[in-house]
Design a protein around this motif. Structure first.
Motif, PDB file in Angstrom:
ATOM      1  N   PHE A   1       0.840  -1.190   0.000  1.00 31.95           N
ATOM      2  CA  PHE A   1       0.000   0.000   0.000  1.00 31.95           C
ATOM      3  C   PHE A   1       0.876   1.242   0.000  1.00 31.95           C
ATOM      4  O   PHE A   1       2.060   1.187   0.333  1.00 31.95           O
ATOM      5  N   HIS A   2       0.288   2.347  -0.423  1.00 31.99           N
ATOM      6  CA  HIS A   2       0.953   3.646  -0.403  1.00 31.99           C
ATOM      7  C   HIS A   2       0.070   4.612   0.371  1.00 31.99           C
ATOM      8  O   HIS A   2      -1.149   4.610   0.215  1.00 31.99           O
ATOM      9  N   LEU A   3       0.700   5.434   1.175  1.00 36.61           N
ATOM     10  CA  LEU A   3       0.014   6.472   1.928  1.00 36.61           C
ATOM     11  C   LEU A   3       0.752   7.790   1.752  1.00 36.61           C
ATOM     12  O   LEU A   3       1.985   7.812   1.774  1.00 36.61           O
ATOM     13  N   LEU A   4       0.012   8.855   1.601  1.00 39.39           N
ATOM     14  CA  LEU A   4       0.573  10.192   1.652  1.00 39.39           C
ATOM     15  C   LEU A   4       0.013  10.808   2.924  1.00 39.39           C
ATOM     16  O   LEU A   4      -1.201  11.019   3.041  1.00 39.39           O
ATOM     17  N   LEU A   5       0.895  11.028   3.882  1.00 45.24           N
ATOM     18  CA  LEU A   5       0.483  11.490   5.205  1.00 45.24           C
ATOM     19  C   LEU A   5       1.095  12.845   5.509  1.00 45.24           C
ATOM     20  O   LEU A   5       2.227  13.131   5.124  1.00 45.24           O
ATOM     21  N   GLU A   6       0.342  13.637   6.244  1.00 42.86           N
ATOM     22  CA  GLU A   6       0.849  14.894   6.774  1.00 42.86           C
ATOM     23  C   GLU A   6       0.881  14.741   8.292  1.00 42.86           C
ATOM     24  O   GLU A   6      -0.151  14.498   8.922  1.00 42.86           O
ATOM     25  N   GLU A   7       2.060  14.877   8.853  1.00 41.62           N
ATOM     26  CA  GLU A   7       2.205  14.751  10.302  1.00 41.62           C
ATOM     27  C   GLU A   7       1.639  15.984  10.976  1.00 41.62           C
ATOM     28  O   GLU A   7       1.995  17.107  10.631  1.00 41.62           O
ATOM     29  N   ILE A   8       0.753  15.781  11.952  1.00 43.62           N
ATOM     30  CA  ILE A   8       0.180  16.922  12.668  1.00 43.62           C
ATOM     31  C   ILE A   8       0.535  16.891  14.151  1.00 43.62           C
ATOM     32  O   ILE A   8       0.189  17.806  14.882  1.00 43.62           O
ATOM     33  N   GLN A   9       1.234  15.836  14.566  1.00 45.20           N
ATOM     34  CA  GLN A   9       1.744  15.721  15.922  1.00 45.20           C
ATOM     35  C   GLN A   9       3.175  15.215  15.817  1.00 45.20           C
ATOM     36  O   GLN A   9       3.459  14.353  14.983  1.00 45.20           O
TER      37      GLN A   9
ATOM     38  N   LYS B   1       8.899   2.336   5.291  1.00 45.16           N
ATOM     39  CA  LYS B   1       9.848   3.248   4.649  1.00 45.16           C
ATOM     40  C   LYS B   1       9.095   4.510   4.272  1.00 45.16           C
ATOM     41  O   LYS B   1       7.979   4.450   3.770  1.00 45.16           O
ATOM     42  N   GLY B   2       9.701   5.632   4.507  1.00 51.03           N
ATOM     43  CA  GLY B   2       9.042   6.887   4.211  1.00 51.03           C
ATOM     44  C   GLY B   2       9.980   7.891   3.575  1.00 51.03           C
ATOM     45  O   GLY B   2      11.195   7.813   3.732  1.00 51.03           O
ATOM     46  N   LEU B   3       9.396   8.812   2.834  1.00 49.40           N
ATOM     47  CA  LEU B   3      10.135   9.896   2.207  1.00 49.40           C
ATOM     48  C   LEU B   3       9.498  11.209   2.628  1.00 49.40           C
ATOM     49  O   LEU B   3       8.280  11.292   2.801  1.00 49.40           O
ATOM     50  N   VAL B   4      10.297  12.242   2.752  1.00 49.54           N
ATOM     51  CA  VAL B   4       9.787  13.571   3.069  1.00 49.54           C
ATOM     52  C   VAL B   4       9.482  14.282   1.755  1.00 49.54           C
ATOM     53  O   VAL B   4      10.306  14.318   0.845  1.00 49.54           O
ATOM     54  N   VAL B   5       8.295  14.833   1.675  1.00 45.44           N
ATOM     55  CA  VAL B   5       7.901  15.637   0.516  1.00 45.44           C
ATOM     56  C   VAL B   5       8.214  17.081   0.871  1.00 45.44           C
ATOM     57  O   VAL B   5       7.594  17.652   1.756  1.00 45.44           O
ATOM     58  N   ASP B   6       9.191  17.647   0.171  1.00 49.32           N
ATOM     59  CA  ASP B   6       9.662  18.973   0.576  1.00 49.32           C
ATOM     60  C   ASP B   6       9.387  20.090  -0.426  1.00 49.32           C
ATOM     61  O   ASP B   6       9.761  21.234  -0.190  1.00 49.32           O
TER      62      ASP B   6
ATOM     63  N   LYS C   1       3.101  17.373  -6.415  1.00 51.99           N
ATOM     64  CA  LYS C   1       2.261  17.293  -7.616  1.00 51.99           C
ATOM     65  C   LYS C   1       2.556  16.044  -8.444  1.00 51.99           C
ATOM     66  O   LYS C   1       1.708  15.609  -9.211  1.00 51.99           O
ATOM     67  N   GLN C   2       3.742  15.468  -8.306  1.00 50.63           N
ATOM     68  CA  GLN C   2       4.054  14.209  -8.989  1.00 50.63           C
ATOM     69  C   GLN C   2       3.618  13.012  -8.134  1.00 50.63           C
ATOM     70  O   GLN C   2       3.179  11.989  -8.657  1.00 50.63           O
ATOM     71  N   LEU C   3       3.749  13.150  -6.844  1.00 46.52           N
ATOM     72  CA  LEU C   3       3.440  12.053  -5.927  1.00 46.52           C
ATOM     73  C   LEU C   3       1.955  11.724  -5.893  1.00 46.52           C
ATOM     74  O   LEU C   3       1.578  10.551  -5.848  1.00 46.52           O
TER      75      LEU C   3
ATOM     76  N   LEU D   1      10.260   8.531  -6.249  1.00 42.87           N
ATOM     77  CA  LEU D   1       9.094   8.268  -5.390  1.00 42.87           C
ATOM     78  C   LEU D   1       9.078   6.858  -4.842  1.00 42.87           C
ATOM     79  O   LEU D   1       8.390   6.580  -3.864  1.00 42.87           O
ATOM     80  N   THR D   2       9.810   5.960  -5.458  1.00 41.78           N
ATOM     81  CA  THR D   2       9.763   4.564  -5.031  1.00 41.78           C
ATOM     82  C   THR D   2      10.812   4.299  -3.961  1.00 41.78           C
ATOM     83  O   THR D   2      11.852   4.943  -3.900  1.00 41.78           O
TER      84      THR D   2
END
Length: 174
Positions: free
Chosen positions: A27-35, A70-75, A81-83, A171-172
């Motif tokens: 699975f793939h998730l795009l998450l925004e950390e709020i805590q 495994k995670g990547l930071v979207v900066d 816009k590609q992710l 992205l992978t």
């Protein structure tokens, strides 16, 4: 297929879920950390509950996953816009019954299939303008204010994939 509660209980949110897709073996998730530490705690809870459910259902023991997530930071906005189409469109198109290449060639038909026939993704949420309480669309809607803009961008990315290969490979996670 799914029954969602009418009302969600009060909760202390760790992350915002911006986009997701569930494929047969990952699975793939795009998450925004709020805590602070929210993504790590969320992933621990998610993967732990998935393992517990699987183990109870199949009378097994142990983890479903090899190692930690495994995670990547979207900066940058450009990366984001590609992710977003990578998660919601490319991964769904790879599951299109006629295959990914055919999905890109018959984009309209594959898009409709993804929206109407593949419920294991946030694509129907965005493409049909639904409002599921589990998904936070605000930030993403800033990048793509209308469904038409999102769909047009996704089609450009899918049709010009060779142009975006560098972005896709970044992205992978291998």
């Amino acid at each position: 297929m799914f029954e969602r509660p009418q009302d969600w209980p009060e909760r202390k949110m760790l992350v915002h879920i911006l986009a997701w897709v569930l494929a047969p073996n990952h699975f793939h998730l795009l998450l925004e950390e709020i805590q602070v530490g929210g993504i790590s705690k969320f992933m621990q809870q998610l993967c732990g509950s998935m393992s517990a459910h699987f183990n109870a259902k199949y009378e097994e023991k142990g983890s479903l996953f090899q190692g930690a997530y495994k995670g990547l930071v979207v900066d940058t906005d450009e990366y984001l816009k590609q992710l977003i189409p990578y998660i919601m469109v490319k991964n769904v198109f790879e599951l299109y019954p006629a295959g990914y290449t055919k999905a890109v060639k018959e984009f309209d038909k594959a898009w409709q299939w993804g929206v109407e026939s593949y419920p294991f993704s946030s694509l129907p949420e965005y493409a049909a303008n639904r409002n599921w309480p589990i998904l936070e669309k605000g930030f993403t809607n800033d990048l793509f204010p209308t469904v038409r803009e999102f769909r047009s961008h996704a089609q450009e990315v899918m049709e010009n994939r060779s142009r975006f290969d560098t972005e896709f490979s970044a992205l992978t996670l291998d």
